[in-house]
Design a protein around this motif. Sequence first.
Motif, mmCIF file in Angstrom:
data_model
loop_
_atom_site.group_PDB
_atom_site.id
_atom_site.type_symbol
_atom_site.label_atom_id
_atom_site.label_comp_id
_atom_site.label_asym_id
_atom_site.label_seq_id
_atom_site.Cartn_x
_atom_site.Cartn_y
_atom_site.Cartn_z
ATOM 1 N N ILE A 301 -7.350 29.578 26.570
ATOM 2 C CA ILE A 301 -8.679 29.726 27.155
ATOM 3 C C ILE A 301 -9.746 29.223 26.184
ATOM 4 N N PHE A 302 -9.559 29.498 24.888
ATOM 5 C CA PHE A 302 -10.509 29.032 23.864
ATOM 6 C C PHE A 302 -10.595 27.505 23.882
ATOM 7 N N ASP A 303 -9.447 26.824 23.866
ATOM 8 C CA ASP A 303 -9.433 25.354 23.883
ATOM 9 C C ASP A 303 -10.023 24.808 25.187
ATOM 10 N N ALA A 304 -9.756 25.504 26.278
ATOM 11 C CA ALA A 304 -10.279 25.043 27.569
ATOM 12 C C ALA A 304 -11.800 25.131 27.611
ATOM 13 N N ILE A 305 -12.371 26.186 27.031
ATOM 14 C CA ILE A 305 -13.828 26.312 26.992
ATOM 15 C C ILE A 305 -14.440 25.198 26.148
ATOM 16 N N LYS A 306 -13.833 24.894 24.997
ATOM 17 C CA LYS A 306 -14.322 23.795 24.152
ATOM 18 C C LYS A 306 -14.273 22.468 24.906
ATOM 19 N N ALA A 307 -13.177 22.244 25.627
ATOM 20 C CA ALA A 307 -13.054 20.998 26.397
ATOM 21 C C ALA A 307 -14.078 20.942 27.525
ATOM 22 N N ALA A 308 -14.318 22.070 28.190
ATOM 23 C CA ALA A 308 -15.287 22.107 29.291
ATOM 24 C C ALA A 308 -16.684 21.762 28.794
ATOM 25 N N LYS A 309 -17.038 22.243 27.626
ATOM 26 C CA LYS A 309 -18.346 21.914 27.060
ATOM 27 C C LYS A 309 -18.431 20.443 26.687
ATOM 28 N N ALA A 310 -17.397 19.928 26.051
ATOM 29 C CA ALA A 310 -17.408 18.524 25.608
ATOM 30 C C ALA A 310 -17.440 17.555 26.782
ATOM 31 N N ARG A 311 -16.815 17.922 27.895
ATOM 32 C CA ARG A 311 -16.711 17.013 29.047
ATOM 33 C C ARG A 311 -17.752 17.295 30.126
ATOM 34 N N ASN A 312 -18.656 18.231 29.870
ATOM 35 C CA ASN A 312 -19.693 18.596 30.843
ATOM 36 C C ASN A 312 -19.084 18.961 32.200
ATOM 37 N N VAL A 313 -18.131 19.856 32.175
ATOM 38 C CA VAL A 313 -17.422 20.260 33.388
ATOM 39 C C VAL A 313 -18.292 21.196 34.213
#
Length: 432
Positions: A301-313
């Motif tokens: 979940i931690f990695d997914a949140i970082k990815a969501a922020k970086a990719r403007n999800v």
Amino acid sequence: MLKKLFNFGKKKEEKQEEVKEVEVVTNEDEQPQTSNEENDTKEEKIDLKEEADTELNETEITYEEEVIEPESIEEEKETLNEEIAVEEMDVTKELDILDTIEAINEEKIEEEVSEKEELEIVEEPKEKKVNLFDRLKQGLTKAKQGITDRIDDVLKSYTKVDEELLEELEEILITADVGVNTTMDIIDSLRDKIKSKGITNPMDVREELKNVVEEILTNENSTLDVTNSPTIILMVGVNGVGKTTTIGKLANRYKREGKKVLLAAGDTFRAAAIEQLEVWAGRSNVDIIKHQEGADPGAVIFDAIKAAKARNVDLLICDTAGRLHNKTNLMNELGKVFKIVDREFPEAKREVLLVVDATTGQNAVSQAKTFKEVADITGIVLTKLDGTAKGGVVLAVKSEVDVPVKLIGVGESVEDLQDFDAKAFSDALFGK
């Protein structure tokens, strides 16, 4: 051929000259001779003449066999040219016919496609609404047979409205997994309406019962709201209730609406859970964040949140490990995930959806109560409603847990996961 002809002419003249010389010699030597030598010489000359004639005749025969008259060659050429011309005409005609047929077929296909597109453009909005309601009615067929059809049979058997009738209705609702407390509330409301409106016809009780059910299910917060960007949805529930499938259907829906969706494979303990979510991600053409099987769900979940922020999800949907609702230590681990979300993604609007299996009846109510104590549940997803005749669990969950039902599953296809609408549900259940 001409060379051969000329050579033959020369050979023939040479043979004739040799024969003449033999004849001249013979004539010049025609004198009476009485000796044997002269007779022998004469016989040898005669033999030479006969051999020359024989060779000449053989040469003429060979020539006659090899010579082909020019007229026959021209006739054969003309015949061959005529046959070729006829074949070319036939081929040309066949090609013209094929081209004509192909052009006609293309015109028909274009007409059919244009007609189909026009029909789709005209009928698409209406067809979508009709299909959704029809799917809901079809999915609630078993529930209708277990509740409203039985209610109709009871109402038809009475000629007046009395307490005995209400008691039979009460029994039907309890056996349909509506729950004792919810059933008592329904019967009390129904009794008040009957008295206030002075209802005496048993068949009129049916409409009042439908209205009471709709009132109980109606909730202002029953719609899943993902209009805010970013939004995070956390799916919780025990194993086997359909969490992963529900995530896949939601991803497909919001992807088609134009949202940028990201999935997080946080159920790392169940065998093949990650692979199953990968399949849904592939179908919906969305990205997925995953770790190896057995990894820490909080790290995923931690990695997914970082990815969501970086990719403007726009929307992050997280699967979580299945928990046994009667195991306190396992339920407490779920709190770690919520702490990570609170710390790392405070700006996101959060939805916590509890997925329960409608076929489990009152057990679904127990799960909802236990999960509500550990997590701040914002909505409930009731799956597999098409597989149970005890559809009253919808009423029990809403009434006893006091959490709105936001999604219901009435089939296996993507369209069968529908937003819960109290009026549409009541209309489908009571066969409007």
